[in-house]
Design an enzyme around this catalytic site. Structure first.
Site, PDB file in Angstrom:
ATOM      1  CG  HIS A 265     -11.467 -32.457 -54.542  1.00 27.95           C
ATOM      2  ND1 HIS A 265     -10.324 -31.809 -54.971  1.00 27.95           N
ATOM      3  CD2 HIS A 265     -11.351 -33.730 -54.975  1.00 27.95           C
ATOM      4  CE1 HIS A 265      -9.559 -32.659 -55.640  1.00 27.95           C
ATOM      5  NE2 HIS A 265     -10.171 -33.835 -55.656  1.00 27.95           N
ATOM      6  CG  HIS A 344      -7.306  10.912 -26.036  1.00 21.24           C
ATOM      7  ND1 HIS A 344      -7.246   9.812 -26.856  1.00 21.24           N
ATOM      8  CD2 HIS A 344      -8.344  10.681 -25.200  1.00 21.24           C
ATOM      9  CE1 HIS A 344      -8.227   8.961 -26.557  1.00 21.24           C
ATOM     10  NE2 HIS A 344      -8.905   9.458 -25.547  1.00 21.24           N
TER      11      HIS A 344
END
Ligand SMILES: [Zn+2]
Length: 439
Positions: A265, A344
């Site tokens: 848990h 670019h």
């Protein structure tokens, strides 16, 4: 893209009675329908004012042996089995009303809750389900040796390895979490405990409702239970049942693959917290996708009135929201027509990082011009700190440019914290400083 799924609730109220594990008291539980976006809430009918507690990880109180949630001084213990059944059987919204602080334990499995949900029926609602989509691997690890990894997947899947003391009863199972598979393969798997763990509790009279009828007790190599094992690997199946129940506390459905080794848990709750943190981070990055009218933002004409920049250097298409006077979000749609892609780079178009910094600066200066209520000045860059380029920006991307003014000295100097977001991930960030000079 998966098909849209709608939220579901139960068709009508259904109830069951049984024994609470810890107190041994009789408890009656009623499952009621609830409206969309309600989630699962527990209602303590036995207390004054009948308080309700949201089944949310924020309300998690303890994880010893069972999952306890609470608000103020009100508690609900051992919520994981009913939450597991609700989640796996597809119930998003419901009220779980009880006249005790714990649901009935039944036979230690989720069978009774599957039966209850089927009795109530599951009906669709008109709102879409909320999902947590795993985008990149996440993991939690605990000192006790538990390790859980969450991986991207287009459905909810769990692969679990369970191992007892000295690796006895090591079992593995991998399964898709669907209502049919849950009902057949997971829901009947019962809680199991190690004798050395429960002995002190029994001595202290802390598990009054506990018996071999609602848990399998493992003592050494021996398996003690009233009824023989339902599956050769019943233990790992119950571990999966608990994982589903504990993760239901995130309040969303998961699209991802849980790979768990020796989970408990505590580790399940750690993963639930991590998911909620990531979800919160994503929501804070996500900008509204609709273009507001009126004072909510600025359309391209209004941007041009404020900013002096023009083609090919205007890096903001519009402002979509002003959160406060000092915080706003702008949008820049990046197309293959951008002039910078020509150089670019030819054949490999990537938006230059400096152009993203320029976009941040332009959005930040819109804030400043608005604040100073003048456009008779031009903002000049003084410095850029903490500049980071995290991911490439490509043609077709939409950049959400977030800017927040953090400091302004007089009307001439200002600092802004900015970041660019594409697909809910930060692609670049910087802290910028400007000065403003008259035109
Ligand atoms: Zn359990």
């Amino acid at each position: 893209m998966p098909a849209p799924e709608f939220q579901h609730t139960v068709g009508k109220t259904a109830s069951l009675s049984g024994t609470a594990l810890h107190t041994g008291d009789k408890v009656t539980l009623k499952l009621h329908p609830a409206p969309v976006d309600h989630g699962i809430k527990f209602k303590r009918k036995d207390l004054q004012d009948e308080p309700t507690i949201d089944a949310k990880i924020e309300n998690l109180k303890t994880v010893e042996r069972a999952t306890t949630i609470g608000e103020g001084s009100v508690r609900v213990h051992t919520v994981e089995h009913i939450l597991s059944a609700l989640s796996a059987m597809g119930v998003d919204n419901a009220i779980v009303e009880m006249d005790a602080n714990e649901p009935p334990i039944g036979d230690g499995s989720a069978q009774l809750y599957v039966d209850l949900i089927k009795k109530a029926g599951v009906t669709p609602q008109e709102e879409l389900r909320k999902f947590f989509d795993v985008r990149e691997p996440m993991n939690v690890e605990s000192k006790s040796g538990a390790l859980i990894v969450l991986l991207p997947d287009d459905k909810f899947r769990i692969s679990c390895t369970q191992a007892g003391p000295n690796n006895r009863f090591t079992q593995f199972l991998s399964i898709d979490v669907t209502p049919a598979l849950f009902e057949r393969e997971i829901a009947p798997a019962r809680t199991f405990v190690y004798y050395e763990d429960v002995k002190p509790l029994m001595d202290k009279n802390l598990i009054k409702g506990g018996s071999l009828e609602n848990a399998i007790v493992v003592r050494g190599d021996a398996v003690l239970s009233k009824e023989p094992l339902r599956f050769g690997d019943e233990f790992v199946r119950h571990k999966i049942l608990d994982i589903i129940g504990d993760l239901a506390l995130i309040g969303r459905r998961i699209r991802g693959h849980v790979v768990a080794v020796k989970p408990g848990h505590a580790s399940n709750a750690d993963l639930a917290r991590l998911i909620v943190r990531e979800q919160t981070r994503r929501s804070s990055l996500a900008a509204p996708r609709t273009i507001p009218s009126g004072d909510g933002g600025l359309d391209p004409d209004q941007v041009l009135e404020i900013l002096p920049h023009r083609f090919p250097f205007l890096m903001v298409d519009r402002i979509i929201s002003f959160e406060t006077e000092t915080k706003c979000v702008g949008v820049k749609t990046v197309t293959i027509n951008e002039p910078f892609f020509q150089g670019h780079f030819p054949g490999h178009p990537v938006m230059p990082g400096v152009m993203q910094v320029e976009a941040m600066a332009q959005v930040a200066s819109i804030l400043l011009f608005k604040l100073a209520k003048t456009t008779s000045r031009i903002g000049y860059f003084m410095s850029a700190d903490g500049v980071k380029f995290r991911k490439p920006v490509l043609p077709g991307d939409t950049i959400f440019v977030h800017a927040e003014l953090t400091k302004s000295r007089g009307e001439r100097l200002a600092k802004a914290k900015c970041h660019c977001v594409v697909n809910d991930a930060i692609v670049s960030e910087a802290e910028l400083m400007f000065t403003f000079l008259d035109k």
